[in-house]
Design an enzyme around this catalytic site. Structure first.
Site, PDB file in Angstrom:
ATOM      1  N   HIS A 138       0.827  -1.205   0.000  1.00 51.10           N
ATOM      2  CA  HIS A 138       0.000   0.000   0.000  1.00 51.10           C
ATOM      3  C   HIS A 138       0.862   1.256   0.000  1.00 51.10           C
ATOM      4  CE1 HIS A 138      -3.385   2.642   1.202  1.00 51.10           C
ATOM      5  NE2 HIS A 138      -2.472   3.228   1.946  1.00 51.10           N
ATOM      6  N   GLU A 139       1.883   1.285   0.852  1.00 53.50           N
ATOM      7  CA  GLU A 139       2.738   2.470   0.944  1.00 53.50           C
ATOM      8  C   GLU A 139       3.577   2.653  -0.319  1.00 53.50           C
ATOM      9  OE1 GLU A 139       2.302   4.650   3.154  1.00 53.50           O
ATOM     10  OE2 GLU A 139       0.904   3.411   4.294  1.00 53.50           O
ATOM     11  N   HIS A 142       1.663   4.339  -3.080  1.00 53.08           N
ATOM     12  CA  HIS A 142       1.606   5.798  -3.023  1.00 53.08           C
ATOM     13  C   HIS A 142       2.773   6.413  -3.798  1.00 53.08           C
ATOM     14  CE1 HIS A 142      -1.779   6.702  -0.473  1.00 53.08           C
ATOM     15  NE2 HIS A 142      -1.356   5.912   0.502  1.00 53.08           N
ATOM     16  N   GLU A 198      -5.997   7.207  -1.277  1.00 53.48           N
ATOM     17  CA  GLU A 198      -5.934   6.044  -0.406  1.00 53.48           C
ATOM     18  C   GLU A 198      -6.574   4.819  -1.070  1.00 53.48           C
ATOM     19  OE1 GLU A 198      -4.406   5.510   2.406  1.00 53.48           O
ATOM     20  OE2 GLU A 198      -3.611   7.539   2.471  1.00 53.48           O
TER      21      GLU A 198
END
Length: 264
Positions: A138-139, A142, A198
């Protein structure tokens, strides 16, 4: 004055439309008004300062620290292979770094350019390697989606448009009302946009962990654990993150696509 406002607005809109890039995996068009390479340089400097700070304790030589680097490297390799296959690897000259930091805070982040920090406080929630891959995927998403660059571009465009509105309405009896309303609206739009980032990171993160050999279906369990221990009471429309229930529901809908990339 109306002509000046109209002309300036047209120039701003034209520049905005001409300054777009494409997010890998999702294919979404995004605003690109600032230099991503410059942001990466600043991020690398900030990351180094963070690691060298007297307040930061970087964990090394432990099984957990080794696992963070192992998972991070697997995800980075998978991402690099995907970008190479798409013929866009030259656009992402990342120098990946993965570090475990001592902190009770349940948190993790990835700076532009691939500078990742995992806090020890989140490890009881990740519980295992796949849970950790969920967070790190997920990070990393980004960074690959260049959300920081996009947010800065939107702020730049918002400020420019705000200046135009300020000039166009100066000297009028309702200037204060318009600028006040514009400020509130701009804030809410920014918050909503962050929730979009997100959700996109959730989407991309599932694909990234799947490409690295981690079962994306396990991500649901991680977010359920986060929901159990997470904070409550913030209305979703005023939050930069989707509500727990919506996030889990959306992830379940994203799984069929992510599973296409999954190979044990």
């Amino acid at each position: 004055m109306k002509k000046v406002f109209k002309y300036t607005s047209m120039l701003l809109i034209g520049a905005t439309l001409a300054s777009c890039s494409t997010v890998p995996i999702t294919g979404r068009k995004q605003l690109s008004l600032v230099s991503d390479s410059q942001i990466q340089e600043q991020a690398a400097s900030s990351y180094k300062q963070f690691l060298n700070s007297s307040k930061t304790k970087v964990i090394t030589g432990t099984s957990q620290a080794t696992l963070v680097k192992k998972v991070g490297n697997k995800l980075a390799i998978a991402v690099n292979q995907y970008l190479t296959q798409q013929g866009i690897a030259d656009q992402f000259n990342f120098n990946w770094e993965f570090n475990l930091v001592q902190s009770d805070e349940i948190n993790a982040w990835c700076m532009p350019g691939g500078k990742v920090a995992i806090y020890t406080g989140i490890l009881p929630v990740t519980q295992n390697e796949t849970g950790l891959a969920t967070v790190m995927g997920h990070e990393i998403a980004h960074a690959i989606a260049r959300h920081s660059m996009e947010q800065m571009s939107r702020q730049y465009a918002t400020q420019a448009l705000g200046n135009v509105i300020g000039v166009a309405t100066s000297g009028t009896s309702y200037a204060g009302v318009i600028n006040s309303a514009y400020g509130i609206g701009g804030q809410l739009t920014s918050l909503k946009y962050s929730r979009g980032n997100e959700s996109e990171a959730d989407h991309m993160g599932l694909v990234i962990m799947a490409m690295a050999g981690y079962n994306p279906s396990e991500a649901v369990k991680f977010w359920e654990r986060m929901a159990t221990g997470g904070s409550k009471g913030t209305p979703e429309f005023l939050s930069t993150h989707p509500s727990d229930a919506k996030r889990i529901s959306d992830i379940q809908k994203m799984l069929p696509e992510a599973l296409k990339y999954y190979k044990k």
